[in-house]
Design an enzyme around this catalytic site. Structure first.
Site, PDB file in Angstrom:
ATOM      1  N   SER A   1       0.841  -1.195   0.000  1.00  0.00           N
ATOM      2  CA  SER A   1       0.000   0.000   0.000  1.00  0.00           C
ATOM      3  C   SER A   1       0.880   1.250   0.000  1.00  0.00           C
ATOM      4  CB  SER A   1      -0.959  -0.037   1.202  1.00  0.00           C
ATOM      5  OG  SER A   1      -1.944   0.956   1.087  1.00  0.00           O
TER       6      SER A   1
ATOM      7  N   GLU B   1      -1.747  -2.162  -8.162  1.00  0.00           N
ATOM      8  CA  GLU B   1      -2.971  -2.453  -7.422  1.00  0.00           C
ATOM      9  C   GLU B   1      -3.470  -1.131  -6.845  1.00  0.00           C
ATOM     10  OE1 GLU B   1      -3.400  -2.171  -3.964  1.00  0.00           O
ATOM     11  OE2 GLU B   1      -1.335  -1.716  -3.389  1.00  0.00           O
TER      12      GLU B   1
ATOM     13  N   HIS C   1      -5.166  -5.088  -1.780  1.00  0.00           N
ATOM     14  CA  HIS C   1      -5.844  -4.855  -0.508  1.00  0.00           C
ATOM     15  C   HIS C   1      -6.896  -5.902  -0.158  1.00  0.00           C
ATOM     16  CE1 HIS C   1      -3.800  -1.028  -0.887  1.00  0.00           C
ATOM     17  NE2 HIS C   1      -4.156  -0.730   0.342  1.00  0.00           N
TER      18      HIS C   1
END
Length: 327
Positions: free
Chosen positions: A113, A230, A298
């Site tokens: 992330s 992502e 995620h």
């Protein structure tokens, strides 16, 4: 590229919080589960001095976060560094990091992330391979962590090629709020969006975070890369599309050899037809293999991927493969 030493039983892992604070995470405290997970792996956890500092942004002072990172890389007893969780602000640290210290002390650095800013900057400035994979907090998942653990150990303890395959099911639930209330979704498999094959080093991670590095000295080259992307629930299809467009308009994006896209969270409202339309509008992706809906990002399970490592991507009419050749 510089590849860090692999983990062995008895190693020490340092936990740092370069983004959000551990004090925020432990509002829903799963530390006993985390401790048991690492003990089963034969690893000893130690913690940065400042991991529990917490400010109005659920983070801590830049100086505190930099100090913990520097301490972790400089400590010869530490074999690997893992981040507490993501957040929004790890890019604040980039002007203050001692790149020579990091280069001189290569070791595993794992998270995902917002941590993508640090991972790609480390790759650009030192050539050190880091790992997009579970946070310290991820190990607090009591149930359904088996596949995440399998990938973690295959990549960080082993050196043999790792062939990824779609998990049987996945989850996007608030497991950290209620460990007894879990929702598993059957996996429809990978989306083969563009055929072809490619080999190259992996660059990327979270798209929104990677985009923050454009125009800075911390952006790694995309020339010759297999781009791994992502995004989280805050990125709906239009945002993902414009960020992808911006990334692929970089001059060295002409050398991108392949594109791998992780599974989107439910709240992102991405569908396969929408993603196909987004890919179709990108001239830089003509003739480039594109594979999507992988266990990266995620949702869970979560694969561990070497940022800067070497991979082979193949997308055919009836099958696809992604092999981590050097990690």
């Amino acid at each position: 590229m510089t590849f860090p030493r692999k983990l062995t039983r008895g190693d020490v892992v340092r936990v740092v919080a370069p983004s959000a604070s551990r004090a925020m995470v432990t509002e829903h405290d799963h530390t006993p589960i985390i401790d048991a997970r690492f003990a089963e792996l034969g690893l000893t956890l130690t913690y940065g001095r400042h991991v529990d500092e917490r400010d109005a942004f659920d983070s801590s002072a830049v100086a505190s976060r930099v100090a913990d990172l520097h301490d972790a890389f400089a400590d010869p007893s530490v074999a690997a560094i893992i981040t507490v969780i993501g957040g929004y602000n790890s890019n604040e640290l980039l002007p203050y990091l001692d790149w020579e210290l990091i280069r001189a002390n290569p070791k595993i650095f794992c998270g995902y992330s917002d941590i993508s800013a640090l991972q790609n900057a480390i790759l650009a400035r030192t050539g050190l391979v880091t790992y997009s994979g579970p946070h310290w907090s991820t190990f607090g998942m009591r149930d359904h962590l088996e596949q995440t653990l399998r990938w973690f150990t295959e990549v960080l303890f082993g050196s043999a090629p790792v062939s990824l395959a779609p998990a049987d099911s996945w989850s996007d639930d608030l497991w950290f709020l209620d460990q007894d209330k879990r929702e598993l979704v059957p996996n429809e498999g990978w989306w083969r969006l563009r055929p072809g094959s490619a080999e190259g080093r992996i660059v990327g991670g979270n798209l929104a975070t990677l985009s923050l590095l454009q125009g800075t000295p911390y952006m790694p080259s995309l020339d010759g890369a297999i781009l791994l992307l992502e995004d989280d629930f805050e990125s709906h299809p239009a945002i993902f599309a414009r960020n992808l467009t911006s990334l692929l308009q970089l001059p060295d994006a002409a050398g991108v050899r392949g594109l791998v896209i992780g599974r989107f969270q439910k709240a992102a409202r991405m569908t396969r037809p929408l993603l196909e339309q987004i890919i179709a509008t990108q001239p830089r992706l003509e003739g480039v293999p594109v594979l999507a809906n992988l266990d990266v990002g995620h949702t869970h399970p979560l694969a561990t991927i070497p940022i800067g490592g070497l991979a082979e991507l193949a997308v055919g009419d009836g099958e696809a493969s992604l092999v981590l050749r050097r990690h």
